[in-house]
Design an enzyme around this catalytic site. Structure first.
Site, PDB file in Angstrom:
ATOM      1  N   LYS A  55       0.848  -1.201   0.000  1.00  0.00           N
ATOM      2  CA  LYS A  55       0.000   0.000   0.000  1.00  0.00           C
ATOM      3  C   LYS A  55       0.881   1.248   0.000  1.00  0.00           C
ATOM      4  O   LYS A  55       0.653   2.177  -0.754  1.00  0.00           O
ATOM      5  CB  LYS A  55      -0.919  -0.008   1.226  1.00  0.00           C
ATOM      6  CG  LYS A  55      -1.787   1.211   1.312  1.00  0.00           C
ATOM      7  CD  LYS A  55      -2.819   1.137   2.428  1.00  0.00           C
ATOM      8  CE  LYS A  55      -3.652   2.424   2.416  1.00  0.00           C
ATOM      9  NZ  LYS A  55      -4.658   2.442   3.494  1.00  0.00           N
TER      10      LYS A  55
ATOM     11  N   GLU B  88      10.630  -5.038   4.157  1.00  0.00           N
ATOM     12  CA  GLU B  88      10.711  -6.439   3.735  1.00  0.00           C
ATOM     13  C   GLU B  88      10.321  -6.583   2.258  1.00  0.00           C
ATOM     14  O   GLU B  88      10.975  -7.276   1.479  1.00  0.00           O
ATOM     15  CB  GLU B  88       9.790  -7.319   4.576  1.00  0.00           C
ATOM     16  CG  GLU B  88      10.113  -7.328   6.066  1.00  0.00           C
ATOM     17  CD  GLU B  88       9.268  -6.342   6.852  1.00  0.00           C
ATOM     18  OE1 GLU B  88       9.013  -5.225   6.356  1.00  0.00           O
ATOM     19  OE2 GLU B  88       8.866  -6.709   7.972  1.00  0.00           O
TER      20      GLU B  88
ATOM     21  N   GLY C 140      -4.893  -1.716   4.860  1.00  0.00           N
ATOM     22  CA  GLY C 140      -4.094  -2.850   4.399  1.00  0.00           C
ATOM     23  C   GLY C 140      -4.749  -4.185   4.685  1.00  0.00           C
ATOM     24  O   GLY C 140      -4.894  -5.031   3.809  1.00  0.00           O
ATOM     25  N   ARG C 141      -5.237  -4.373   5.946  1.00  0.00           N
ATOM     26  CA  ARG C 141      -5.815  -5.668   6.308  1.00  0.00           C
ATOM     27  C   ARG C 141      -7.241  -5.827   5.787  1.00  0.00           C
ATOM     28  O   ARG C 141      -7.895  -6.826   6.076  1.00  0.00           O
ATOM     29  CB  ARG C 141      -5.752  -5.855   7.822  1.00  0.00           C
ATOM     30  CG  ARG C 141      -6.340  -4.729   8.622  1.00  0.00           C
ATOM     31  CD  ARG C 141      -5.987  -4.860  10.098  1.00  0.00           C
ATOM     32  NE  ARG C 141      -6.404  -3.688  10.873  1.00  0.00           N
ATOM     33  CZ  ARG C 141      -5.699  -2.574  10.999  1.00  0.00           C
ATOM     34  NH1 ARG C 141      -4.501  -2.482  10.393  1.00  0.00           N
ATOM     35  NH2 ARG C 141      -6.143  -1.547  11.700  1.00  0.00           N
TER      36      ARG C 141
ATOM     37  N   GLU D 292      -4.732  -6.677  14.784  1.00  0.00           N
ATOM     38  CA  GLU D 292      -4.173  -5.380  14.383  1.00  0.00           C
ATOM     39  C   GLU D 292      -5.260  -4.303  14.398  1.00  0.00           C
ATOM     40  O   GLU D 292      -4.977  -3.115  14.523  1.00  0.00           O
ATOM     41  CB  GLU D 292      -3.535  -5.463  12.994  1.00  0.00           C
ATOM     42  CG  GLU D 292      -2.631  -4.291  12.670  1.00  0.00           C
ATOM     43  CD  GLU D 292      -1.763  -4.520  11.440  1.00  0.00           C
ATOM     44  OE1 GLU D 292      -2.244  -4.220  10.313  1.00  0.00           O
ATOM     45  OE2 GLU D 292      -0.628  -4.986  11.596  1.00  0.00           O
TER      46      GLU D 292
ATOM     47  N   HIS E 101      -5.778 -33.299  18.009  1.00  0.00           N
ATOM     48  CA  HIS E 101      -4.630 -34.122  18.439  1.00  0.00           C
ATOM     49  C   HIS E 101      -3.484 -33.249  18.905  1.00  0.00           C
ATOM     50  O   HIS E 101      -2.336 -33.687  18.969  1.00  0.00           O
ATOM     51  CB  HIS E 101      -4.185 -35.010  17.273  1.00  0.00           C
ATOM     52  CG  HIS E 101      -5.279 -35.867  16.746  1.00  0.00           C
ATOM     53  ND1 HIS E 101      -5.560 -37.126  17.236  1.00  0.00           N
ATOM     54  CD2 HIS E 101      -6.234 -35.614  15.810  1.00  0.00           C
ATOM     55  CE1 HIS E 101      -6.610 -37.632  16.610  1.00  0.00           C
ATOM     56  NE2 HIS E 101      -7.041 -36.738  15.731  1.00  0.00           N
TER      57      HIS E 101
ATOM     58  N   LYS F  24       9.789  -1.177  14.136  1.00  0.00           N
ATOM     59  CA  LYS F  24      10.398  -0.878  12.831  1.00  0.00           C
ATOM     60  C   LYS F  24      11.428   0.247  12.989  1.00  0.00           C
ATOM     61  O   LYS F  24      12.517   0.197  12.407  1.00  0.00           O
ATOM     62  CB  LYS F  24       9.336  -0.423  11.835  1.00  0.00           C
ATOM     63  CG  LYS F  24       8.291  -1.465  11.446  1.00  0.00           C
ATOM     64  CD  LYS F  24       7.291  -0.839  10.462  1.00  0.00           C
ATOM     65  CE  LYS F  24       6.135  -1.764  10.151  1.00  0.00           C
ATOM     66  NZ  LYS F  24       5.125  -1.115   9.252  1.00  0.00           N
TER      67      LYS F  24
HETATM   68  O1  LIG Z   1       1.064  -2.810   2.266  1.00  0.00           O
HETATM   69  P1  LIG Z   1       2.243  -2.186   2.989  1.00  0.00           P
HETATM   70  O2  LIG Z   1       2.207  -0.698   2.984  1.00  0.00           O
HETATM   71  O3  LIG Z   1       3.544  -2.743   2.486  1.00  0.00           O
HETATM   72  O4  LIG Z   1       2.092  -2.606   4.550  1.00  0.00           O
HETATM   73  C1  LIG Z   1       2.161  -3.968   4.861  1.00  0.00           C
HETATM   74  C2  LIG Z   1       1.594  -4.203   6.259  1.00  0.00           C
HETATM   75  O5  LIG Z   1       2.351  -3.492   7.260  1.00  0.00           O
HETATM   76  C3  LIG Z   1       1.442  -2.886   8.205  1.00  0.00           C
HETATM   77  O6  LIG Z   1       1.349  -1.525   7.916  1.00  0.00           O
HETATM   78  C4  LIG Z   1       1.930  -3.040   9.629  1.00  0.00           C
HETATM   79  O7  LIG Z   1       2.068  -4.352   9.945  1.00  0.00           O
HETATM   80  C5  LIG Z   1       0.104  -3.595   7.950  1.00  0.00           C
HETATM   81  O8  LIG Z   1      -0.989  -2.855   8.435  1.00  0.00           O
HETATM   82  C6  LIG Z   1       0.147  -3.728   6.465  1.00  0.00           C
HETATM   83  O9  LIG Z   1      -0.807  -4.650   5.965  1.00  0.00           O
END
Ligand SMILES: O=P(O)(O)OC[C@H]1O[C@](O)(CO)[C@@H](O)[C@@H]1O
Length: 501
Positions: A185, A191, A244-245, A330, A361, A472
């Site tokens: 987003k 990462e 995002g979620r 979250e 189990h 972060k």
């Molecule tokens: O889509 P982006 O901006 O890479 O963010 C990835 C994820 O990192 C967060 O901002 C924090 O974990 C989430 O809310 C989001 O889904």
């Protein structure tokens, strides 16, 4: 303790599940609700008439109907970031301008898929989707649940910055036939950007002539994607007001739409839209997401349960618990109300779970005989996801229903206490007609609105996530300045693991 309404509910007599059924013969009529392809059964929870009445009062006190209307109208319900939360508009349920914008952006998504199918990006047999959190969990769930991998394309969804994830994902992929979808987003997540850079290097090392020409960007920050090197015609934007979620319905869902076909993706949206209409238009006492939120508030807010467990008794939904962990924790893992004042009591429980029958189990010993009361949720499908002997699916469903019965009934054993079951342990069962795009869309939208309903009942904002930033920031500081200035443990660990790096 929290609001007066919740305090009043807490003061009600705590009835045992078995006696509740004995004294309430119409229980199934009141607490089993069918909405489209989903059947919800809350009869094995402690929702009595009085408890339900108490929560309906709490919903009224909290302005539930007004806040729900604000959500669908595109008001800034995400008050701390001054934003709307427009995931319903992605499936056509929201204010006209936002719905029109979502439709236009879906049109771009479909056109790009048609172009890829027509060979505009060359031979594409593999999809390497790079994202994390809400930019990965949704697409991963959809592709896995609806069996989108390998039918039309091989799909790999990579999220972890651990290079092993990417290395394993591209094993067996032909770099000359791989489309890379960079899903972010913000288009700044460490990462994702590191994985994306390594994926480009993989293409370069394989002699792919125009590596950036193999990249699609799925983002609410198109200008950043262009800066990074993606051609504007291969950027699929989505609205900043889609969290995002809550974003699998937007261009973030691209790998699912490509792998499963546009018709399947549209059915997913339609299933969610039907649940939106149910949530928006149903009276509180027959509103599935709200009733589910009442059970959450009862177990966490009144009885103090700190976790809730969810078991998908269907292999196709194996990724649902981990998807819901982000969506629920979250969103509602907060300690302040919308106005910044401290909350009155517990907010989100820890969501955990797994797949049945495996979980029987592994963790059901604690659920049956442990000292920690844990409300359990079962999700199953009437139709099997395979063509093997029906005995498989019968055994799966019989075990699912037996676990709920056992949790509730318990078993006395005065002679041997180690073999006694306390019982009176609650469960909810959600039965899907089948795991289809429409039913899955409805189920996920149900959980989104359940999160929102819980937030309204607790007076919190479910749409921000400031709690993810500090870690972060510290990681970036260590990367830039080394271990100095931290606690001895952190500095020792960095020194040991990273040496002088
Ligand atoms: O889509 P982006 O901006 O890479 O963010 C990835 C994820 O990192 C967060 O901002 C924090 O974990 C989430 O809310 C989001 O889904």
């Amino acid at each position: 303790m929290t609001s007066p309404a919740l305090a009043a509910i807490a003061a009600l007599p705590k009835a045992d599940l078995k006696s509740i059924f004995d004294t309430d013969p119409d229980r199934l009529d009141k607490l089993v609700l069918t909405q489209g392809p989903l059947r919800f059964d809350w009869s094995k929870t402690h929702l009595t008439d009085d408890v339900l009445a108490g929560f309906l009062k709490l919903a009224e006190d909290q302005g539930f109907a007004q806040q729900r209307d604000a959500l669908f109208s595109g008001f800034a319900v995400n008050n701390t970031e001054g934003r709307a939360a427009e995931h319903p508009a992605e499936r056509g349920e929201g204010n006209a301008d936002s719905v029109a914008r979502a439709k236009m952006l879906h049109g771009r998504m479909r056109a790009l898929i048609d172009a890829i199918e027509a060979g505009a990006l060359g031979d594409v047999r593999h999809i390497l989707h790079i994202g994390i959190g809400g930019s990965a969990l949704g697409p991963k769930l959809i592709v896995d649940a609806l069996d989108g991998d390998g039918v039309r394309y091989d799909v790999a969804i990579v999220s972890n910055v651990d290079g092993t994830a990417l290395e394993r994902a591209i094993e067996g992929f032909d770099p000359h036939a791989t489309l890379i979808a960079v899903a972010s987003k913000t288009f700044t997540t460490t990462e994702t950007m590191l994985n994306a850079a390594s994926a480009i290097n993989w293409l370069v090392e394989a002699g792919v002539e125009d590596p950036y020409g193999k990249v699609i960007a799925l983002t609410a920050a198109p200008e950043k994607a262009i800066e990074w090197g993606v051609d504007e015609t291969r950027i699929l934007p989505f609205a900043e007001s889609v969290g995002g979620r809550y974003s699998l319905w937007s261009s973030i869902g691209f790998p699912a739409a490509l792998a499963l076909g546009w018709d399947a993706f549209e059915s997913l949206l339609e299933g969610a839209a039907a649940m939106d209409r149910h949530f928006r238009l149903s009276a509180p006492h027959e509103n599935a997401p709200l009733i589910a939120a009442f059970t959450d508030q009862y177990y966490t807010g009144v009885l103090g349960c700190q976790t809730r467990a969810l078991f998908a008794y269907d292999e196709r939904l194996a990724l649902l618990p981990s998807y819901l962990q982000q969506l629920e924790m979250e969103s509602n893992g907060k300690s302040v109300k919308r106005d910044g004042s401290p909350v009155d009591g517990p907010t989100a429980p820890i969501t955990w779970g797994g797949v049945g029958t495996d979980a029987q189990h592994a963790v059901f010993q604690l659920l049956h005989q442990g000292t920690i009361l844990t409300p359990v949720e079962f999700i199953a499908s009437v139709e099997p996801g395979n063509t093997l002997d029906p005995a498989h699916h019968r055994a799966l469903l019989v075990n699912c229903f037996a676990q709920g019965a056992a949790l509730m009934r318990g078993k006395e054993n005065a002679d041997d206490p180690a073999r006694a079951y306390p019982g009176n342990r609650p469960s909810t069962t959600i039965l899907m007609d089948d795991v289809t795009p429409e039913a899955l869309g409805a189920l996920i939208a149900f959980y989104e609105h359940r999160v929102f309903a819980n937030a309204v009942l607790m007076g919190i904002n479910p749409f921000d996530q400031f709690g993810v930033e500090l870690g972060k920031e510290i990681a970036k500081s260590i990367e830039a300045n080394g271990p100095s200035g931290f606690d001895p443990s952190t500095m020792a660990l960095i020194g040991l693991a990273l040496g002088g790096q």
